[in-house]
Design a protein around this motif. Structure first.
Motif, PDB file in Angstrom:
ATOM      1  N   HIS A  10       1.358   8.698   8.638  1.00 20.44           N
ATOM      2  CA  HIS A  10       0.566   7.471   8.532  1.00 20.44           C
ATOM      3  C   HIS A  10      -0.491   7.353   9.632  1.00 20.44           C
ATOM      4  O   HIS A  10      -1.227   6.384   9.681  1.00 20.44           O
ATOM      5  N   LYS A  16       8.670  -9.647   0.183  1.00 18.50           N
ATOM      6  CA  LYS A  16       7.928  -9.353  -1.058  1.00 18.50           C
ATOM      7  C   LYS A  16       8.179 -10.412  -2.148  1.00 18.50           C
ATOM      8  O   LYS A  16       7.361 -10.574  -3.055  1.00 18.50           O
ATOM      9  N   LYS A  22      24.500   0.773  -8.933  1.00 17.32           N
ATOM     10  CA  LYS A  22      24.529  -0.694  -8.890  1.00 17.32           C
ATOM     11  C   LYS A  22      24.462  -1.306 -10.286  1.00 17.32           C
ATOM     12  O   LYS A  22      24.990  -2.370 -10.546  1.00 17.32           O
ATOM     13  N   GLU A  52      -1.492   4.301   3.009  1.00 16.96           N
ATOM     14  CA  GLU A  52      -0.738   4.544   4.247  1.00 16.96           C
ATOM     15  C   GLU A  52      -0.429   6.023   4.475  1.00 16.96           C
ATOM     16  O   GLU A  52      -0.249   6.455   5.603  1.00 16.96           O
ATOM     17  N   LYS A  92       4.609   3.027  -3.495  1.00 12.41           N
ATOM     18  CA  LYS A  92       4.296   4.096  -4.445  1.00 12.41           C
ATOM     19  C   LYS A  92       3.892   3.545  -5.808  1.00 12.41           C
ATOM     20  O   LYS A  92       2.979   4.048  -6.452  1.00 12.41           O
ATOM     21  N   ASP A 134      12.959  -7.083  -6.532  1.00 15.84           N
ATOM     22  CA  ASP A 134      13.032  -6.388  -5.251  1.00 15.84           C
ATOM     23  C   ASP A 134      13.946  -7.201  -4.322  1.00 15.84           C
ATOM     24  O   ASP A 134      14.035  -8.420  -4.443  1.00 15.84           O
TER      25      ASP A 134
HETATM   26  P1  JHZ Z   1      10.700   2.761  -0.871  1.00 14.94           P
HETATM   27  C1  JHZ Z   1       7.378   2.570   2.056  1.00 14.94           C
HETATM   28  O1  JHZ Z   1       7.094   3.127   0.794  1.00 14.94           O
HETATM   29  C2  JHZ Z   1       6.091   2.509   2.828  1.00 14.94           C
HETATM   30  P2  JHZ Z   1       7.786   2.582  -0.544  1.00 14.94           P
HETATM   31  C3  JHZ Z   1       5.908   3.576   3.824  1.00 14.94           C
HETATM   32  N1  JHZ Z   1       4.513   3.914   3.861  1.00 14.94           N
HETATM   33  C4  JHZ Z   1       6.667   4.836   3.558  1.00 14.94           C
HETATM   34  O2  JHZ Z   1       6.275   5.910   3.910  1.00 14.94           O
HETATM   35  C5  JHZ Z   1       8.011   4.714   2.953  1.00 14.94           C
HETATM   36  O3  JHZ Z   1       8.348   3.386   2.696  1.00 14.94           O
HETATM   37  C6  JHZ Z   1       9.059   5.281   3.843  1.00 14.94           C
HETATM   38  C7  JHZ Z   1      13.471  -2.046  -2.983  1.00 14.94           C
HETATM   39  N2  JHZ Z   1      14.853  -1.816  -3.444  1.00 14.94           N
HETATM   40  O4  JHZ Z   1      11.690   3.023   0.193  1.00 14.94           O
HETATM   41  C8  JHZ Z   1      13.304  -2.106  -1.502  1.00 14.94           C
HETATM   42  C9  JHZ Z   1      15.453  -2.752  -4.242  1.00 14.94           C
HETATM   43  O5  JHZ Z   1      14.867  -3.784  -4.552  1.00 14.94           O
HETATM   44  O6  JHZ Z   1      10.770   3.624  -2.044  1.00 14.94           O
HETATM   45  C10 JHZ Z   1      11.899  -1.638  -1.317  1.00 14.94           C
HETATM   46  O7  JHZ Z   1      11.003  -2.705  -1.496  1.00 14.94           O
HETATM   47  N3  JHZ Z   1      16.718  -2.519  -4.681  1.00 14.94           N
HETATM   48  C11 JHZ Z   1       6.336   3.124   5.165  1.00 14.94           C
HETATM   49  O8  JHZ Z   1       7.574   1.123  -0.643  1.00 14.94           O
HETATM   50  C12 JHZ Z   1      11.698  -0.649  -2.446  1.00 14.94           C
HETATM   51  O9  JHZ Z   1      12.661  -0.955  -3.432  1.00 14.94           O
HETATM   52  C13 JHZ Z   1      17.396  -1.371  -4.357  1.00 14.94           C
HETATM   53  O10 JHZ Z   1      18.540  -1.191  -4.793  1.00 14.94           O
HETATM   54  O11 JHZ Z   1       7.295   3.419  -1.664  1.00 14.94           O
HETATM   55  C14 JHZ Z   1      11.910   0.785  -2.024  1.00 14.94           C
HETATM   56  O12 JHZ Z   1      10.801   1.226  -1.323  1.00 14.94           O
HETATM   57  C15 JHZ Z   1      16.740  -0.414  -3.549  1.00 14.94           C
HETATM   58  C16 JHZ Z   1      17.458   0.886  -3.206  1.00 14.94           C
HETATM   59  C17 JHZ Z   1      15.474  -0.641  -3.105  1.00 14.94           C
HETATM   60  O13 JHZ Z   1       9.303   2.885  -0.171  1.00 14.94           O
END
Ligand code: JHZ
Length: 392
Positions: free
Chosen positions: A157, A331, A371, A200, A306, A326
């Motif tokens: 980043h 959020k 889940k 990012e 993503k 989420d």
């Molecule tokens: P997640 C972020 O990317 C941004 P994102 C950043 N740039 C990066 O590099 C990675 O992280 C590391 C939700 N969730 O980890 C939580 C549920 O609701 O794929 C999060 O909002 N229920 C720093 O946003 C999202 O999903 C669940 O059961 O692409 C996951 O985001 C679970 C497991 C997650 O990263």
């Protein structure tokens, strides 16, 4: 820099919109991905100032998934046993998912997003709410050098390599190690996971590119672990070239061979990937259109950074996805950038209300499927675009 992928005009991925701002025009930038044939680095062409992305309202919390908590916990246990570090610096400590596994006196976090830094400060973990740079590195390691500098999903980043790695050089003790963890470019290409590209993610690293960069700063990789996190990541164990305490593990050569066999050093590989991305887009749209024809009730799961790339690149909006679930408090009740789909507080999936769920957080598929067992048992289905668009 040779361009190979144009993902169109995109809003800032983590800029979730408040209801009162729904009509305000969003700032967009052109998301174009490039390959540098000299150092094999893959990066986005147009970057967004860091202050616009990483500030006091950063919505992503690492502790939001059990998978990540476990990954950080397991790593900490291993590090303590194998390397026994007395002083650890984490660059991009987020909400403390990693540092909380260590004694408070042994670890320092660096986190420029105040809302996140405040979380670890409240738990009495020393956290510098600043961007990682040379001046900060000097300040933190003035009295004692770090035996371990750790950084997960952060260095990809930060634009300025010179500053980052010089600061790391300053921080590390002579025998200290640097552990970097970031999504693997090889896995990204294999999975057509084009959503790893957003504002990012300035870089998506390959080993062959990282190796070249590190060499410039007197550093080298001595071991690599492949992890499943974030859709397939590499954990690089790095040391000073002058430090002869560790032998280079055969994993390093193996990974480099895999990357060269796949052609990560050739521009033609990236052109092929771009064609696969276009096909993926077409297929995903067909899936949504067909589901709409039969009036399927579709929601999204995991309002990820993503998914911003996917939804905006494919033009998938409220016309197809009613809302997202989420778990992240920051959020909830906001709207996804660009597509402006509402994010609701997570509730267990209900088969009476939902037929199909788009997996924004496809990287946590196993955790989510566990889940949502009862939804799946009752015939509920999921859409994913990785490794290719399909209903599962
Ligand atoms: P997640 C972020 O990317 C941004 P994102 C950043 N740039 C990066 O590099 C990675 O992280 C590391 C939700 N969730 O980890 C939580 C549920 O609701 O794929 C999060 O909002 N229920 C720093 O946003 C999202 O999903 C669940 O059961 O692409 C996951 O985001 C679970 C497991 C997650 O990263």
């Amino acid at each position: 820099m040779k361009k190979f992928l144009n993902l169109g005009f995109q809003p800032l991925a983590n800029s979730y919109i408040k209801k009162k701002n729904i009509k305000v025009k969003e700032k967009k930038f052109k998301l174009v991905v490039c390959f540098n044939p000299k150092n094999y680095l893959v990066s986005i062409l147009n970057t967004v100032p860091k202050e616009k992305m990483f500030n006091k309202n950063y919505p992503y919390k690492s502790s939001e998934s059990n998978t990540m908590k476990k990954s950080f916990g397991d790593l900490a246990t291993k590090i303590k046993k194998k390397y026994k570090p007395k002083f650890i610096v984490e660059i991009g400590s987020n909400d403390g998912a990693f540092i909380k596994n260590f004694n408070k006196k042994d670890v320092v976090g660096v986190e420029p997003c105040k809302n996140l830094a405040d979380i670890t400060r409240k738990k009495n973990y020393k956290t510098y709410c600043e961007y990682w740079n040379i001046a900060l590195a000097k300040k933190i390691t003035k009295k004692r050098k770090a035996d371990l500098v750790y950084s997960a999903n952060t260095l990809s980043h930060i634009k300025n390599f010179n500053e980052i790695f010089k600061a790391i050089q300053i921080s590390l003790s002579d025998r200290g190690i640097l552990i970097l963890e970031d999504p693997s470019l090889l896995e990204c290409l294999k999975n057509t996971a084009y959503d790893q590209f957003y504002c990012e993610h300035i870089y998506v690293f390959s080993t062959i590119a990282l190796k070249k960069i590190l060499k410039k700063f007197g550093l080298e990789i001595f071991d690599i672990e492949s992890t499943k996190t974030h859709g397939g990541s590499n954990r690089y164990l790095i040391k000073r070239i002058s430090n002869k305490s560790y032998n280079t593990h055969s994993n390093v050569k193996k990974q480099i061979t895999k990357e060269l066999n796949y052609g990560l050093h050739k521009f033609s590989t990236y052109n092929k990937f771009a064609t696969k991305v276009e096909e993926s887009k077409k297929k995903l749209i067909v899936i949504f259109k067909n589901l709409k024809k039969i009036n399927a009730k579709i929601i999204g799961y995991g309002a990820t950074a993503k998914s911003c790339t996917v939804l905006n690149y494919c033009g998938i909006g409220k016309n197809y996805i009613e809302y997202f679930y989420d778990t992240t408090s920051y959020k909830i009740n906001k709207y996804l950038p660009g597509s402006k789909i509402l994010i609701k507080k997570y509730k267990k999936l209900d088969r009476n209300k939902t037929d199909v769920v788009y997996l924004g957080a496809w990287n946590f598929k196993d955790e989510i499927f566990k889940k949502e067992k009862s939804f799946i048992k009752k015939g509920g289905r999921f859409i994913t675009h990785v490794p290719y668009p399909k209903i599962i």
